[in-house]
Design an enzyme around this catalytic site. Structure first.
Site, PDB file in Angstrom:
ATOM      1  N   THR A 102       1.134  -1.480  -0.060  1.00  0.00           N
ATOM      2  CA  THR A 102       0.473  -0.268   0.230  1.00  0.00           C
ATOM      3  C   THR A 102       0.915   1.290  -0.649  1.00  0.00           C
ATOM      4  OG1 THR A 102      -0.551  -0.360   2.624  1.00  0.00           O
ATOM      5  CG2 THR A 102      -2.173  -1.160   1.301  1.00  0.00           C
ATOM      6  N   SER A 130       5.721  -0.811  -1.348  1.00  0.00           N
ATOM      7  CA  SER A 130       5.600  -0.526  -3.197  1.00  0.00           C
ATOM      8  C   SER A 130       5.988   0.319  -3.282  1.00  0.00           C
ATOM      9  CB  SER A 130       4.183   0.448  -2.187  1.00  0.00           C
ATOM     10  OG  SER A 130       3.699   0.818  -3.515  1.00  0.00           O
ATOM     11  N   TYR A 154       5.200  -0.700 -10.071  1.00  0.00           N
ATOM     12  CA  TYR A 154       4.833  -0.909 -11.268  1.00  0.00           C
ATOM     13  C   TYR A 154       5.347  -1.069 -12.730  1.00  0.00           C
ATOM     14  CZ  TYR A 154       0.916   0.395  -8.019  1.00  0.00           C
ATOM     15  OH  TYR A 154      -0.168   0.469  -7.317  1.00  0.00           O
ATOM     16  N   THR A 180       1.999  -5.450 -10.571  1.00  0.00           N
ATOM     17  CA  THR A 180       1.167  -5.231 -10.304  1.00  0.00           C
ATOM     18  C   THR A 180       0.347  -5.341 -11.435  1.00  0.00           C
ATOM     19  OG1 THR A 180       0.666  -4.645  -8.213  1.00  0.00           O
ATOM     20  CG2 THR A 180      -0.691  -3.312  -9.219  1.00  0.00           C
ATOM     21  N   LYS A 235       0.435  -9.841  -9.462  1.00  0.00           N
ATOM     22  CA  LYS A 235      -0.884  -9.330  -8.267  1.00  0.00           C
ATOM     23  C   LYS A 235      -1.638  -8.494  -9.043  1.00  0.00           C
ATOM     24  CE  LYS A 235      -1.971  -5.984  -4.716  1.00  0.00           C
ATOM     25  NZ  LYS A 235      -3.070  -5.141  -5.482  1.00  0.00           N
ATOM     26  N   HIS A 259      -7.254  -4.979  -6.011  1.00  0.00           N
ATOM     27  CA  HIS A 259      -7.085  -3.462  -5.621  1.00  0.00           C
ATOM     28  C   HIS A 259      -7.716  -3.199  -4.250  1.00  0.00           C
ATOM     29  CE1 HIS A 259      -3.305  -0.963  -7.387  1.00  0.00           C
ATOM     30  NE2 HIS A 259      -3.929  -0.270  -6.299  1.00  0.00           N
ATOM     31  N   ARG A 262     -10.499  -1.125  -5.506  1.00  0.00           N
ATOM     32  CA  ARG A 262      -9.818   1.174  -5.758  1.00  0.00           C
ATOM     33  C   ARG A 262      -9.490   1.312  -7.508  1.00  0.00           C
ATOM     34  NH1 ARG A 262      -7.674   3.235  -1.220  1.00  0.00           N
ATOM     35  NH2 ARG A 262      -5.889   4.851  -2.761  1.00  0.00           N
ATOM     36  N   ARG A 294     -11.319  -9.912   7.553  1.00  0.00           N
ATOM     37  CA  ARG A 294     -10.877  -8.681   9.090  1.00  0.00           C
ATOM     38  C   ARG A 294     -10.598  -9.816   9.722  1.00  0.00           C
ATOM     39  NH1 ARG A 294      -9.509  -6.120   5.391  1.00  0.00           N
ATOM     40  NH2 ARG A 294     -10.814  -3.920   4.749  1.00  0.00           N
TER      41      ARG A 294
END
Length: 379
Positions: A102, A130, A154, A180, A235, A259, A262, A294
């Protein structure tokens, strides 16, 4: 300190904006950390971390999909000795939960990704740094020497810049390269548009500026351009067709990911897509999943559906906002405890023993674990 000269409308008082954290005993689940972060982070930072694309349907579905899965537990198994360790690409981690890549961790705490890396090392799990880190790769490594780290990339239109970055990561001891696949363009996140989101002037992306390009046509180059010895993980895979292509292109791992909802709204929840991807690869590569996790029971459900490990994104940021690396470590430890408790109650002593028959789910695919011969203990 008042931030001037941008649409970053909140004032970041890192030294005083948070009250003294509640005792660790008060923070008993990940939702407690979420509530704390929402209350005390500047609104623009909270909205950025929480944002989903468009109406946030996929972001929310990532969580709801886990709630539709029910357990089918076995009884009277010996769980007096518990072992929830596992291995990913040959490296042992203390439990099958890693920290997903992230960006912009300094929005949550000024130490940013350095604190995240320290917490992952303390808990002996994997941290994926990231491209959008607000700390350099070198700073992350110095902060947490010896930790298990992968680097998320990326693919940049400037191939030389990408090559240099990967070579830096390899030289610094990163042990995997995560490419990604689901960000050809940034998704439309309405709150970010309304807020005019941008980083404050003192905060920068330290590793690579935006100019990304990714497609299956460019992927062979991405795998080979740096002559890296790092294993390649892709990913952002959600379908059997792309899973097959990933295996064909030589990846060693797949992270089933949307993602965090997002990028593209109204796509599948990752736990639903996991089944299709696992069926497609049939053990040829390791499969991981992120999005919507979670609770410890969510981890169990993902493992039962064939994931080798799960990765958490937003929850790690909530822990970081709570109180630097020590409390992020408490947050990660809470995940460890919740998984261990769920495993004990459902009577599995080893994570490797968690299989598909452990849950109730209507499957559209011929999942390979359904065809395994299951060995049960003699009671």
């Amino acid at each position: 300190m008042t931030v001037q000269g941008s649409n970053f409308c909140s004032t970041l008082f890192f030294s005083s904006r948070f009250p003294t954290p509640l005792s660790a005993m008060a923070m008993v689940c990940l939702s407690d950390f979420e509530a704390y972060a929402k209350k005390y982070l500047p609104k623009i930072a909270w909205d950025y971390f929480a944002a989903g694309a468009d109406e946030c349907t996929t972001r929310d579905e990532n969580i709801l999909a886990y709630k539709r899965i029910r357990f089918r537990p076995r009884m009277l198994w010996d769980v007096s000795v518990m072992d929830i360790k596992t291995k990913i690409l040959g490296s042992e981690i203390s439990f099958p939960v890693g920290i997903a890549p992230t960006g912009f961790h300094q929005l949550a705490w000024p130490d940013g990704e350095k604190s995240t890396a320290r917490a992952a090392r303390a808990m002996n799990t994997c941290y994926i740094a990231s491209t959008y880190s607000t700390c350099t790769l070198e700073e992350i490594c110095v902060a947490a020497p010896g930790g298990l780290r992968w680097f998320q990339l990326y693919i940049h239109r400037n191939r030389a810049a990408s090559q240099q970055l990967v070579q830096r990561a390899e030289a610094l001891g990163f042990q995997g390269l995560v490419l990604t696949a689901d960000l050809p363009y940034t998704g439309k996140r309405r709150d970010d548009v309304r807020n005019g989101f941008c980083l404050p002037p003192h905060m920068k992306v330290k590793n690579l500026e935006q100019a990304f390009e990714v497609s299956w046509m460019s992927f062979p180059f991405a795998v080979s351009f740096c002559l890296t010895r790092l294993p390649i993980i892709i990913k952002g895979i959600l379908t059997r067709e792309d899973a097959e292509l990933a295996v064909r292109h030589g990846v060693l791992g797949i992270i089933v990911s949307n993602h965090g909802g997002r990028q593209l709204d109204e796509g599948p929840a990752t736990i639903d897509a996991l089944v299709e991807v696992v069926e497609a690869v049939r053990g040829r590569v390791e499969v991981y999943v992120d999005g919507g996790i979670r609770k410890g029971s969510d981890v169990l459900k993902a493992l039962a559906l064939g994931a080798k490990c799960v990765f958490i994104g937003r929850p790690a940021l909530w822990g970081l906002a709570y109180k630097v690396s020590e409390e992020l470590c408490t947050h990660v430890r809470a995940s460890h405890t919740l998984l261990r408790s769920a495993t004990e109650v459902t009577e599995f002593s080893l994570v490797e023993n968690i299989f598909l028959n452990f849950i109730l789910l209507n499957l559209k695919w011929n999942h390979p674990k359904l065809n395994e011969t299951l060995t049960f203990p003699v009671i």
